[in-house]
Design an enzyme around this catalytic site. Structure first.
Site, mmCIF file in Angstrom:
data_model
loop_
_atom_site.group_PDB
_atom_site.id
_atom_site.type_symbol
_atom_site.label_atom_id
_atom_site.label_comp_id
_atom_site.label_asym_id
_atom_site.label_seq_id
_atom_site.Cartn_x
_atom_site.Cartn_y
_atom_site.Cartn_z
ATOM 1 N N GLY A 160 27.077 -8.076 -11.867
ATOM 2 C CA GLY A 160 28.081 -7.517 -10.968
ATOM 3 C C GLY A 160 27.746 -6.071 -10.666
ATOM 4 O O GLY A 160 26.989 -5.438 -11.412
ATOM 5 N N GLN A 179 29.053 2.489 -8.212
ATOM 6 C CA GLN A 179 27.901 2.588 -9.116
ATOM 7 C C GLN A 179 26.619 2.989 -8.383
ATOM 8 O O GLN A 179 25.639 3.358 -9.029
ATOM 9 C CB GLN A 179 27.690 1.259 -9.871
ATOM 10 C CG GLN A 179 28.818 0.987 -10.856
ATOM 11 C CD GLN A 179 28.607 -0.310 -11.590
ATOM 12 O OE1 GLN A 179 28.935 -1.373 -11.080
ATOM 13 N NE2 GLN A 179 28.037 -0.250 -12.786
ATOM 14 N N CYS A 207 27.575 -2.527 -19.140
ATOM 15 C CA CYS A 207 27.771 -1.924 -17.816
ATOM 16 C C CYS A 207 26.478 -1.240 -17.415
ATOM 17 O O CYS A 207 25.894 -0.509 -18.214
ATOM 18 C CB CYS A 207 28.919 -0.915 -17.860
ATOM 19 S SG CYS A 207 29.258 -0.177 -16.248
ATOM 20 N N LEU A 208 26.054 -1.474 -16.177
ATOM 21 C CA LEU A 208 24.814 -0.852 -15.702
ATOM 22 C C LEU A 208 24.930 0.672 -15.674
ATOM 23 O O LEU A 208 23.909 1.357 -15.676
ATOM 24 C CB LEU A 208 24.457 -1.384 -14.306
ATOM 25 C CG LEU A 208 24.146 -2.891 -14.261
ATOM 26 C CD1 LEU A 208 23.944 -3.343 -12.817
ATOM 27 C CD2 LEU A 208 22.927 -3.218 -15.115
ATOM 28 N N HIS A 246 36.219 -6.405 -14.661
ATOM 29 C CA HIS A 246 35.348 -5.260 -14.966
ATOM 30 C C HIS A 246 35.029 -4.486 -13.678
ATOM 31 O O HIS A 246 35.098 -3.251 -13.654
ATOM 32 C CB HIS A 246 34.074 -5.784 -15.645
ATOM 33 C CG HIS A 246 33.004 -4.785 -15.911
ATOM 34 N ND1 HIS A 246 32.581 -4.468 -17.184
ATOM 35 C CD2 HIS A 246 32.230 -4.031 -15.073
ATOM 36 C CE1 HIS A 246 31.607 -3.561 -17.102
ATOM 37 N NE2 HIS A 246 31.362 -3.291 -15.841
ATOM 38 N N GLU A 247 34.711 -5.219 -12.597
ATOM 39 C CA GLU A 247 34.336 -4.557 -11.338
ATOM 40 C C GLU A 247 35.550 -3.921 -10.660
ATOM 41 O O GLU A 247 35.447 -2.819 -10.106
ATOM 42 C CB GLU A 247 33.677 -5.550 -10.374
ATOM 43 C CG GLU A 247 32.451 -6.277 -10.902
ATOM 44 C CD GLU A 247 31.395 -5.383 -11.519
ATOM 45 O OE1 GLU A 247 31.374 -4.184 -11.221
ATOM 46 O OE2 GLU A 247 30.608 -5.888 -12.333
ATOM 47 N N HIS A 307 36.224 -0.664 -12.023
ATOM 48 C CA HIS A 307 35.371 0.399 -11.457
ATOM 49 C C HIS A 307 35.995 1.002 -10.197
ATOM 50 O O HIS A 307 35.897 2.208 -9.969
ATOM 51 C CB HIS A 307 33.987 -0.145 -11.085
ATOM 52 C CG HIS A 307 32.994 -0.193 -12.205
ATOM 53 N ND1 HIS A 307 32.579 0.926 -12.892
ATOM 54 C CD2 HIS A 307 32.296 -1.229 -12.736
ATOM 55 C CE1 HIS A 307 31.673 0.570 -13.801
ATOM 56 N NE2 HIS A 307 31.484 -0.734 -13.746
HETATM 57 O O1 GNR Z 1 25.671 -6.898 -15.767
HETATM 58 C C1 GNR Z 1 26.814 -6.839 -16.245
HETATM 59 N N1 GNR Z 1 27.154 -7.707 -17.244
HETATM 60 C C2 GNR Z 1 28.446 -7.861 -17.693
HETATM 61 C C3 GNR Z 1 28.633 -8.587 -18.859
HETATM 62 C C4 GNR Z 1 29.907 -8.808 -19.355
HETATM 63 C C5 GNR Z 1 30.998 -8.297 -18.682
HETATM 64 C C6 GNR Z 1 30.831 -7.559 -17.521
HETATM 65 C C7 GNR Z 1 29.559 -7.347 -17.028
HETATM 66 S S1 GNR Z 1 29.356 -6.452 -15.563
HETATM 67 C C8 GNR Z 1 27.763 -5.795 -15.791
HETATM 68 C C9 GNR Z 1 27.279 -5.085 -14.538
HETATM 69 C C10 GNR Z 1 28.170 -3.888 -14.267
HETATM 70 O O2 GNR Z 1 28.110 -2.856 -14.870
HETATM 71 N N2 GNR Z 1 29.057 -4.025 -13.335
HETATM 72 O O3 GNR Z 1 29.907 -3.016 -13.072
HETATM 73 NI NI NI Z 2 30.102 -1.887 -14.889
#
Ligand code: GNR
Ligand code: NI
Length: 171
Positions: free
Chosen positions: A46, A51, A94-95, A136-137, A140
């Site tokens: 995601g 980001q 999270c990236l 999660h997104e 953000h």
């Molecule tokens: O790549 C991602 N893996 C992930 C694993 C478990 C829960 C959420 C994520 S999102 C993350 C990519 C990211 O930072 N998206 O904002």
């Molecule tokens: Ni993230």
């Protein structure tokens, strides 16, 4: 299509609240393509626009497993309309916080209203990894990171480590 540099903790951009998208046009579709390419390159499942430094309410997701066909999904102005009382726990990463992982508990099922890449209104009921990733997104877009859902001690340790790392390699 272009791979864009990722914004990394503790960049204050990650705490900005992203603004709604007013029109779904070719520029926005190009941004979605750049986000997907950046996400696949990372690799991640995601990515929110902030980001890559764009404070707009758009995110991309692909939760297809390795070896399966790609399933790129674009969510514009997403809103959680319902969340289940049932919770589920996933190990999240999270990236923007590379190489740090922690378990986070969230609603197991969410229903999300959004515009697709053609500007059409859609609603999806998501469970499993898609539900976690959407939350999660969407966090953000509101300046919230997954470390905000863990203990204060752990969060402060992570922030301290990334602040130190940023100082040792400026720019
Ligand atoms: O790549 C991602 N893996 C992930 C694993 C478990 C829960 C959420 C994520 S999102 C993350 C990519 C990211 O930072 N998206 O904002
Ligand atoms: Ni993230």
């Amino acid at each position: 299509m272009t791979i864009k540099p990722l914004i990394i903790l503790p960049d204050p951009l990650l705490r900005q609240i992203s603004k709604p998208i007013e029109r779904v046009d070719r520029d926005l579709q190009r941004l979605a393509d750049d986000m997907l390419e950046t996400m696949y390159d990372a690799p991640g499942i995601g990515l929110a626009a902030i980001q890559i430094g764009v404070p707009r309410r758009m995110l991309v997701i692909d939760v297809a497993r390795e070896g399966e066909e790609k399933q790129p999904q674009v969510f514009i102005n997403p809103e959680i309309v319902t969340s289940s009382d049932e919770r589920s726990v996933y190990e999240e990463g999270c990236l923007s916080i590379p190489d740090y992982y922690a378990e986070v508990e969230r609603p197991a099922i969410v229903s999300v209203k959004f515009l697709d890449r053609n500007g059409q209104e859609q609603t999806v009921e998501a469970d499993g990894l898609l539900a976690t990733c959407l939350q999660h997104e969407i966090d953000h877009l509101n300046g919230v990171l997954f470390i905000d859902h863990i203990s204060r001690l752990k969060r402060e340790m992570v922030i301290k480590k990334f602040t130190k790392a940023a100082k040792s390699k400026p720019l």
